[in-house]
Design a protein around this motif. Structure first.
Motif, PDB file in Angstrom:
ATOM      1  N   GLU A 258       1.038  -1.984   0.214  1.00 12.54           N
ATOM      2  CA  GLU A 258       0.423  -0.001  -0.049  1.00 12.54           C
ATOM      3  C   GLU A 258       0.679   1.461  -0.335  1.00 12.54           C
ATOM      4  N   GLU A 259       2.189   1.017   0.820  1.00 11.90           N
ATOM      5  CA  GLU A 259       2.634   2.167   0.877  1.00 11.90           C
ATOM      6  C   GLU A 259       3.537   2.494  -0.717  1.00 11.90           C
ATOM      7  N   LYS A 262       0.752   3.559  -3.289  1.00  9.04           N
ATOM      8  CA  LYS A 262       0.188   5.360  -2.672  1.00  9.04           C
ATOM      9  C   LYS A 262       0.235   6.140  -3.809  1.00  9.04           C
ATOM     10  N   GLU A 263       0.587   6.701  -4.723  1.00  4.34           N
ATOM     11  CA  GLU A 263       0.997   7.855  -5.507  1.00  4.34           C
ATOM     12  C   GLU A 263       0.250   7.433  -6.716  1.00  4.34           C
TER      13      GLU A 263
END
Length: 653
Positions: A258-259, A262-263
């Protein structure tokens, strides 16, 4: 009652059967045209659907590759963080607890997927007591080496030859249960420790259950071995003897993914992360459900991962000591968003064109039959003339009458193409009229789907009428026609702008008309030329600014009115139409003036693809040319060169 059927002596010729057979054969071309049209419709429909599927797969593969690169970047970032901690210990004689805390604060603050960063020393049994006491002096009350019991509880580790306890850990909050945990007490962790020690390389574990008692339990560890004096030795035995400990990163697979994403937009695609090197039942590291789904969907199971059906994509990830893979599958919403009605529109258009063509052939066949009957009448009249000399005058009059009818039929045939196009508009007009009446009278009772079908029907018939009008205009521009006359191009351009006044007010745009030359031309066709170019400049506008079209003119040399009157052209002029619209790639310049070519899809920019082809035909009919320059997003400029004056001989052609 007895019924007797006799075949052998029937005189079929006398009953007209050859005539019937001949009439049926006459309809074979129409039948073949109908069959060819249906086959062509199906072939085009299949080709377009296959192309759409190929485009869907390309979009899906592109989106999946973006996610693969982002996740791989997240893994590489995790490796770099652990490598930096290992480098710190390899370059320093002694690292205090506060030094370790200060060093790892920066990566912990920037990366939320890190559960913990740890230092795991190699502790001999004789050193255990001093290590435990030193930790208590540092403020860790009750610190001791621990291991996990069968019930999942932590208890003091029994005596061992050596230990690998979690000695430094940051952040401490949330990871208290991991402090002092002997990694060698876990078979999974011990196997990773030994592989890292013997290889001298960073090693990742498979899916493990973390000792930290938080909500998300699945995670993975990354070990970086640290040897005495920072050296890596040539043999396994040397590495085992000089091992001092491990830099350890504790990561949660879900948070890492997810990190990393995230963009990036993640709607429309489901995917799972698998560790192929783990035993069956323990391979799934993380399942991502698309944001487009309204309700939770089950993760792709390991069996489905091995034999996925439909559109899917598998990609490998580079993880030290492991074989991780990503399995992507599109959601129904993603597939639906890639579909268009273009295949159905082509199918409907070709079938409609086939129907019109068959109707035309049937009309022509009926007309041909009439002509054949007239020819038969003439033949009978000639025979009667030979047999009855006394009736010559009446026979000659009948022959003249028949010839007149035949000539009239030929003229009707020549005009049929134009009349047929006009007649086609009438049923289309009725379709639109009845559609409007149906919307007005039955609209409240129609479903949303019914209203959608009704709007599509009216839109399709409207486009067909526009196409027929454009085709009629295109067909009327010929290389021969009435004589050219003097034309004030400036006045024609201003009339065009006046006709577009309502559109200009609605769009907030403007058209600037400079001084344009007087030329000898067909005034209606000059008007059509300017109207098409100015309308295109307004229609293919950018959404972030009002449309502006500039019409300019200049002479290109030559002798003008003082030139040689015997020369067909005494000078040329150039008329330019410049806009600030969306423009197009110059690689398409060679084909934009071809009929039915559109550089922009349906939707906001409607058109039939005939306008620029008509402009080129008008320019060439007048002995001129048309060119274009453009760049995407920076507008377009169309330049038309035309003769200024024409000799009387050319005007008569």
């Amino acid at each position: 009652m007895n019924l007797i059927v006799t075949w052998g002596h029937a005189d079929l010729s006398s009953q007209g059967y050859p005539v019937v057979a001949s009439s049926l054969r006459r309809y074979i071309p129409a039948a073949l045209t109908l069959g060819a049209g249906v086959v062509l419709s199906i072939v085009l429909f299949s080709l377009i659907r296959e192309r759409e599927q190929a485009l869907t797969q390309a979009v899906f593969e592109r989106e999946a590759s973006i996610r693969v690169a982002a996740i791989q970047s997240g893994i590489d970032r995790s490796l770099e963080i652990v490598e930096s901690i290992g480098g710190l210990y390899a370059a320093s004689d002694k690292i205090e607890r506060r030094d370790f805390r200060a060093f790892v604060q920066e990566p912990l603050s920037r990366h939320k997927d890190i559960q913990a960063l740890e230092w795991v020393p190699r502790v001999k049994d004789s050193e255990r007591a001093s290590y435990e006491e030193a930790a208590r002096v540092d403020g860790l009350d009750g610190f001791q080496f621990t291991e996990r019991m069968v019930q999942g509880l932590m208890d003091r580790a029994p005596p061992q030859t050596e230990y690998f306890p979690v000695y430094y850990v940051e952040p401490l909050t949330g990871n208290e249960s991991a402090m002092g945990f002997d990694l060698a007490s876990s078979a999974t962790r011990l196997e990773a420790l030994e592989r890292a020690r013997d290889s001298g390389e960073i090693v990742a574990t498979g899916r493990i259950t973390l000792v930290q008692g938080t909500g998300e339990q699945s995670g993975y560890l990354i070990f970086r071995p640290v040897y005495r004096n920072g050296a890596t030795h040539g043999t396994v035995q040397e590495r085992r003897e000089s091992l001092e400990g491990y830099a350890l990163g504790v990561f949660r697979a879900g948070r890492m993914v997810e990190e990393s994403l995230k963009e990036f937009p993640v709607a429309g695609i489901d995917f799972s992360v698998y560790d192929e090197a783990s035993p069956p039942g323990e391979r799934l590291l993380y399942y991502h459900q698309s944001r487009a789904r309204g309700a939770a969907a089950p993760a792709l199971g390991e069996e489905r991962a091995q034999a996925s059906e439909g559109l899917h994509l598998r990609a490998a990830l580079d993880v030290p000591g492991r074989r991780w893979s990503l399995l992507f599958s599109p959601t129904p919403e993603f597939l639906a968003a890639q579909r268009t009605l273009r295949a159905w529109e082509v199918l409907a258009a070709v079938l409609m064109f086939t129907s019109l063509l068959v109707a035309y052939l049937l009309t022509e066949l009926a007309r041909t039959g009439k002509i054949e009957r007239l020819a038969t009448d003439l033949s009978k009249a000639n025979k009667a003339l030979e047999r009855q000399i006394t009736q010559r005058k009446r026979a000659e009059e009948a022959l003249k009458s028949s010839a007149a009818r035949l000539e009239r039929s030929n003229r009707e045939l020549e005009q049929f193409a134009s009349v047929a196009a006009h007649d086609l508009q009438e049923p289309l007009r009725k379709v639109q009229t009845f559609g409007e009446r149906l919307r007005a009278e039955a609209g409240p009772q129609l479903t949303a789907e019914g209203l959608d079908y009704l709007e599509r029907m009216q839109d399709a018939s409207g486009r067909m009428r526009t196409l027929i009008d454009d085709l009629l205009t295109f067909s009327r521009v010929t290389t021969k026609g009435e004589a050219f006359v003097p034309v004030d191009v400036t006045g024609v351009a201003r009339e065009v702008v006046s006709d577009l006044e309502a559109s200009l007010e609605e769009e907030g745009g403007r058209v600037e008309v400079g001084h344009l030359p007087h030329i000898d031309a067909d005034p209606m066709q000059v008007r059509q030329l300017l109207q098409n170019l100015i309308s295109n400049g307004l229609k293919f506008r950018r959404l972030d600014q009002a449309p502006v079209v500039k019409v300019r003119g200049r002479l290109l040399g030559g002798s003008g009115d003082r030139g040689d009157p015997a020369s067909p052209v005494n000078g040329m002029c150039e008329i330019t139409v410049e806009d600030n619209g969306i423009g197009f790639d110059e690689k398409y310049i060679d084909r934009i003036f071809t009929i039915f070519q559109r550089l922009h899809g349906r939707g906001e920019y409607e058109g039939t693809g005939i306008g620029l082809a008509l402009c080129r035909k008008i320019a060439e009919r007048h002995g001129g040319t048309i060119t274009a320059t453009s760049r995407p997003g920076q507008g377009s400029t169309f330049a038309v060169t035309l003769p200024v004056k024409r000799s009387s001989r050319q005007a008569r052609e």
